[in-house]
Motif scaffolding. Structure first.
Motif, PDB file in Angstrom:
ATOM      1  N   PHE A  47      51.290  -4.634  10.811  1.00  0.00           N
ATOM      2  CA  PHE A  47      51.725  -5.764  11.637  1.00  0.00           C
ATOM      3  C   PHE A  47      50.815  -5.969  12.843  1.00  0.00           C
ATOM      4  O   PHE A  47      50.662  -7.096  13.305  1.00  0.00           O
ATOM      5  N   ILE A  48      50.186  -4.917  13.337  1.00  0.00           N
ATOM      6  CA  ILE A  48      49.228  -5.073  14.434  1.00  0.00           C
ATOM      7  C   ILE A  48      47.994  -5.821  13.927  1.00  0.00           C
ATOM      8  O   ILE A  48      47.510  -6.767  14.550  1.00  0.00           O
ATOM      9  N   SER A  55      45.801 -13.070  12.904  1.00  0.00           N
ATOM     10  CA  SER A  55      46.432 -14.399  12.920  1.00  0.00           C
ATOM     11  C   SER A  55      45.959 -15.246  14.094  1.00  0.00           C
ATOM     12  O   SER A  55      45.969 -16.471  14.015  1.00  0.00           O
ATOM     13  N   VAL A  56      45.533 -14.605  15.191  1.00  0.00           N
ATOM     14  CA  VAL A  56      45.012 -15.362  16.328  1.00  0.00           C
ATOM     15  C   VAL A  56      43.486 -15.439  16.284  1.00  0.00           C
ATOM     16  O   VAL A  56      42.860 -15.930  17.219  1.00  0.00           O
ATOM     17  N   ALA A 104      50.499 -19.188  14.851  1.00  0.00           N
ATOM     18  CA  ALA A 104      51.011 -17.930  14.294  1.00  0.00           C
ATOM     19  C   ALA A 104      52.300 -17.554  15.015  1.00  0.00           C
ATOM     20  O   ALA A 104      52.331 -16.651  15.843  1.00  0.00           O
ATOM     21  N   THR A 105      53.367 -18.277  14.692  1.00  0.00           N
ATOM     22  CA  THR A 105      54.624 -18.092  15.418  1.00  0.00           C
ATOM     23  C   THR A 105      55.717 -17.531  14.515  1.00  0.00           C
ATOM     24  O   THR A 105      56.895 -17.853  14.687  1.00  0.00           O
ATOM     25  N   PHE A 135      55.206 -12.525  15.757  1.00  0.00           N
ATOM     26  CA  PHE A 135      55.065 -13.124  17.087  1.00  0.00           C
ATOM     27  C   PHE A 135      56.359 -13.003  17.880  1.00  0.00           C
ATOM     28  O   PHE A 135      56.367 -12.561  19.023  1.00  0.00           O
ATOM     29  N   ARG A 136      57.464 -13.389  17.237  1.00  0.00           N
ATOM     30  CA  ARG A 136      58.743 -13.387  17.943  1.00  0.00           C
ATOM     31  C   ARG A 136      59.197 -11.975  18.298  1.00  0.00           C
ATOM     32  O   ARG A 136      59.649 -11.731  19.412  1.00  0.00           O
ATOM     33  N   VAL A 137      59.050 -11.047  17.375  1.00  0.00           N
ATOM     34  CA  VAL A 137      59.529  -9.687  17.622  1.00  0.00           C
ATOM     35  C   VAL A 137      58.572  -8.917  18.533  1.00  0.00           C
ATOM     36  O   VAL A 137      58.984  -8.355  19.543  1.00  0.00           O
ATOM     37  N   ASN A 138      57.289  -8.903  18.197  1.00  0.00           N
ATOM     38  CA  ASN A 138      56.329  -8.071  18.929  1.00  0.00           C
ATOM     39  C   ASN A 138      55.909  -8.696  20.248  1.00  0.00           C
ATOM     40  O   ASN A 138      56.094  -8.112  21.315  1.00  0.00           O
TER      41      ASN A 138
END
Length: 117
Positions: free
Chosen positions: A30-31, A37-38, A92-93, A97-100
């Motif tokens: 996920f990292i 993603s950015v 990349a939302t 994005f929301r959790v981290n």
């Protein structure tokens, strides 16, 4: 005047940042997904590790030196605001994005508030 914060809030944030550093040395899924993603070039990923190490150091030093933890915590908030902007600009939302990103932003803000009320 900045009041010396309680020891637990900067310590908690420093511990979380050091954990983030540990999993970013060899980025887990996920990292890696967040950074890709950015569209941050892989050759710059090490800079984020240094920033987080410096922030954790400032948070820990700030337990004994008034103002340092405050500045480091504000810096962490600025880091995650910039990360959120980068994610939004890249579209990349998703869940990562929301959790981290937003999760760390909210936690950083909450710990700053709890430290100084």
């Amino acid at each position: 005047m900045i009041v010396l914060p309680t020891w637990w809030a900067p310590s908690l944030l420093a511990l979380i940042l050091l954990g983030d550093v540990a999993i970013s040395l060899r980025p887990i899924g996920f990292i890696r997904q967040c950074l890709e993603s950015v569209e941050l070039p892989q050759r710059w990923w090490w800079v984020l590790i240094i920033i987080k190490l410096l922030a954790a150091t400032g948070l820990i030093a700030g337990i004994w030196i008034p103002g340092i933890a405050f500045a480091a915590n504000v810096g962490v908030i600025a880091y995650f605001v910039c990360a959120a902007i980068a994610h939004i600009r890249a579209g990349a939302t998703g869940t990562a994005f929301r959790v981290n990103c937003l999760g760390m932003l909210v936690l950083s803000i909450a710990l700053l508030i709890l430290s100084y009320i």
